[in-house]
Design a protein around this motif. Structure first.
Motif, short mmCIF file in Angstrom:
data_model
loop_
_atom_site.label_atom_id
_atom_site.label_comp_id
_atom_site.label_asym_id
_atom_site.label_seq_id
_atom_site.Cartn_x
_atom_site.Cartn_y
_atom_site.Cartn_z
N PHE A 54 0.82 -1.21 0.00
CA PHE A 54 0.00 0.00 0.00
C PHE A 54 0.85 1.26 0.00
O PHE A 54 1.84 1.38 0.70
CB PHE A 54 -0.92 0.03 1.22
CG PHE A 54 -1.75 1.28 1.30
CD1 PHE A 54 -2.78 1.50 0.41
CD2 PHE A 54 -1.46 2.26 2.23
CE1 PHE A 54 -3.53 2.66 0.46
CE2 PHE A 54 -2.20 3.43 2.30
CZ PHE A 54 -3.24 3.63 1.41
N ASP A 55 0.41 2.21 -0.82
CA ASP A 55 1.00 3.53 -0.89
C ASP A 55 -0.16 4.52 -0.82
O ASP A 55 -1.22 4.28 -1.39
CB ASP A 55 1.76 3.67 -2.23
CG ASP A 55 2.32 5.04 -2.42
OD1 ASP A 55 1.61 5.90 -2.99
OD2 ASP A 55 3.47 5.27 -2.01
N ALA A 56 0.03 5.63 -0.12
CA ALA A 56 -1.04 6.61 0.04
C ALA A 56 -1.62 7.07 -1.29
O ALA A 56 -2.82 7.33 -1.41
CB ALA A 56 -0.55 7.80 0.84
N GLY A 57 -0.79 7.14 -2.31
CA GLY A 57 -1.26 7.55 -3.64
C GLY A 57 -2.29 6.60 -4.22
O GLY A 57 -3.13 7.01 -5.03
N GLN A 58 -2.24 5.34 -3.81
CA GLN A 58 -3.22 4.37 -4.31
C GLN A 58 -4.63 4.73 -3.84
O GLN A 58 -5.59 4.62 -4.60
CB GLN A 58 -2.86 2.96 -3.86
CG GLN A 58 -1.59 2.44 -4.48
CD GLN A 58 -1.16 1.13 -3.86
OE1 GLN A 58 -1.14 1.00 -2.64
NE2 GLN A 58 -0.83 0.17 -4.70
N LEU A 59 -4.75 5.14 -2.59
CA LEU A 59 -6.07 5.54 -2.09
C LEU A 59 -6.52 6.83 -2.76
O LEU A 59 -7.68 6.95 -3.16
CB LEU A 59 -6.06 5.71 -0.57
CG LEU A 59 -7.38 6.16 0.07
CD1 LEU A 59 -8.53 5.25 -0.34
CD2 LEU A 59 -7.24 6.24 1.58
N GLU A 60 -5.62 7.77 -2.93
CA GLU A 60 -5.97 9.01 -3.62
C GLU A 60 -6.45 8.73 -5.04
O GLU A 60 -7.44 9.29 -5.50
CB GLU A 60 -4.78 9.97 -3.64
CG GLU A 60 -4.35 10.45 -2.28
CD GLU A 60 -5.43 11.22 -1.55
OE1 GLU A 60 -6.19 11.97 -2.19
OE2 GLU A 60 -5.52 11.06 -0.32
N SER A 61 -5.76 7.82 -5.75
CA SER A 61 -6.17 7.46 -7.12
C SER A 61 -7.53 6.77 -7.12
O SER A 61 -8.36 7.05 -8.00
CB SER A 61 -5.13 6.53 -7.74
OG SER A 61 -3.92 7.21 -7.94
N ALA A 62 -7.76 5.88 -6.16
CA ALA A 62 -9.06 5.19 -6.09
C ALA A 62 -10.18 6.19 -5.83
O ALA A 62 -11.27 6.06 -6.38
CB ALA A 62 -9.03 4.12 -4.99
N LEU A 63 -9.92 7.19 -5.00
CA LEU A 63 -10.92 8.23 -4.74
C LEU A 63 -11.18 9.05 -6.01
O LEU A 63 -12.33 9.35 -6.33
CB LEU A 63 -10.47 9.13 -3.60
CG LEU A 63 -10.52 8.50 -2.20
CD1 LEU A 63 -9.69 9.32 -1.22
CD2 LEU A 63 -11.95 8.37 -1.73
N LYS A 64 -10.14 9.40 -6.75
CA LYS A 64 -10.30 10.19 -7.98
C LYS A 64 -11.04 9.39 -9.06
O LYS A 64 -11.84 9.94 -9.80
CB LYS A 64 -8.94 10.64 -8.50
CG LYS A 64 -8.34 11.74 -7.66
CD LYS A 64 -6.97 12.14 -8.17
CE LYS A 64 -6.35 13.16 -7.24
NZ LYS A 64 -4.95 13.45 -7.56
N ARG A 65 -10.74 8.08 -9.16
CA ARG A 65 -11.42 7.22 -10.15
C ARG A 65 -12.86 6.94 -9.77
O ARG A 65 -13.68 6.57 -10.60
CB ARG A 65 -10.70 5.87 -10.25
CG ARG A 65 -9.45 5.84 -11.06
CD ARG A 65 -9.00 4.41 -11.35
NE ARG A 65 -9.07 3.53 -10.19
CZ ARG A 65 -8.10 3.35 -9.31
NH1 ARG A 65 -6.97 4.01 -9.42
NH2 ARG A 65 -8.25 2.50 -8.30
N GLY A 66 -13.16 7.04 -8.48
CA GLY A 66 -14.50 6.74 -8.02
C GLY A 66 -14.70 5.29 -7.62
O GLY A 66 -15.82 4.87 -7.35
#
Length: 83
Positions: A54-66
C-alpha cells in the motif's frame, strides 16, 4: 460450533488483519464493506496494515477514479466505501 479462538481468527481474517494482502485498494475497501475513521489519516493507516504494497497515492487514485467514495455521516465520522 466454533471455539472462541476459531471465531476470533475467522473475524480477523475477514477484516484482513491476519496478514497483509496483495489486493487493489478499491477491492480491499469493498471486501471490508467500508472503512470508518474519526481522524482523516486513519484510512491510510488501516489500509497500510492490511495491504502488502500500500502507498497513500493508491487511495488518492481510487478516490479520484470513483472506485472508493468518501462520505461523512454522524458526528463527523469519515466513511470510505468501495464501489
Amino acid at each position: 460450533m466454533l471455539s472462541d479462538r476459531e471465531l476470533t481468527v475467522a473475524y480477523l481474517a475477514r477484516q484482513m488483519l491476519l496478514e497483509r494482502l496483495d489486493r487493489p485498494v478499491g477491492r480491499a475497501v469493498q471486501a471490508l464493506g467500508a472503512l470508518q475513521a474519526q481522524y482523516s489519516p486513519s484510512p491510510y493507516v488501516a489500509l497500510f496494515a492490511r495491504l502488502a504494497s500500500f502507498d497513500a497515492g493508491q487511495l488518492e487514485s481510487a478516490l479520484k477514479r470513483g472506485s472508493v467514495v468518501k462520505s461523512t455521516l454522524m458526528r463527523g465520522t469519515l466513511h470510505l466505501e468501495g464501489i
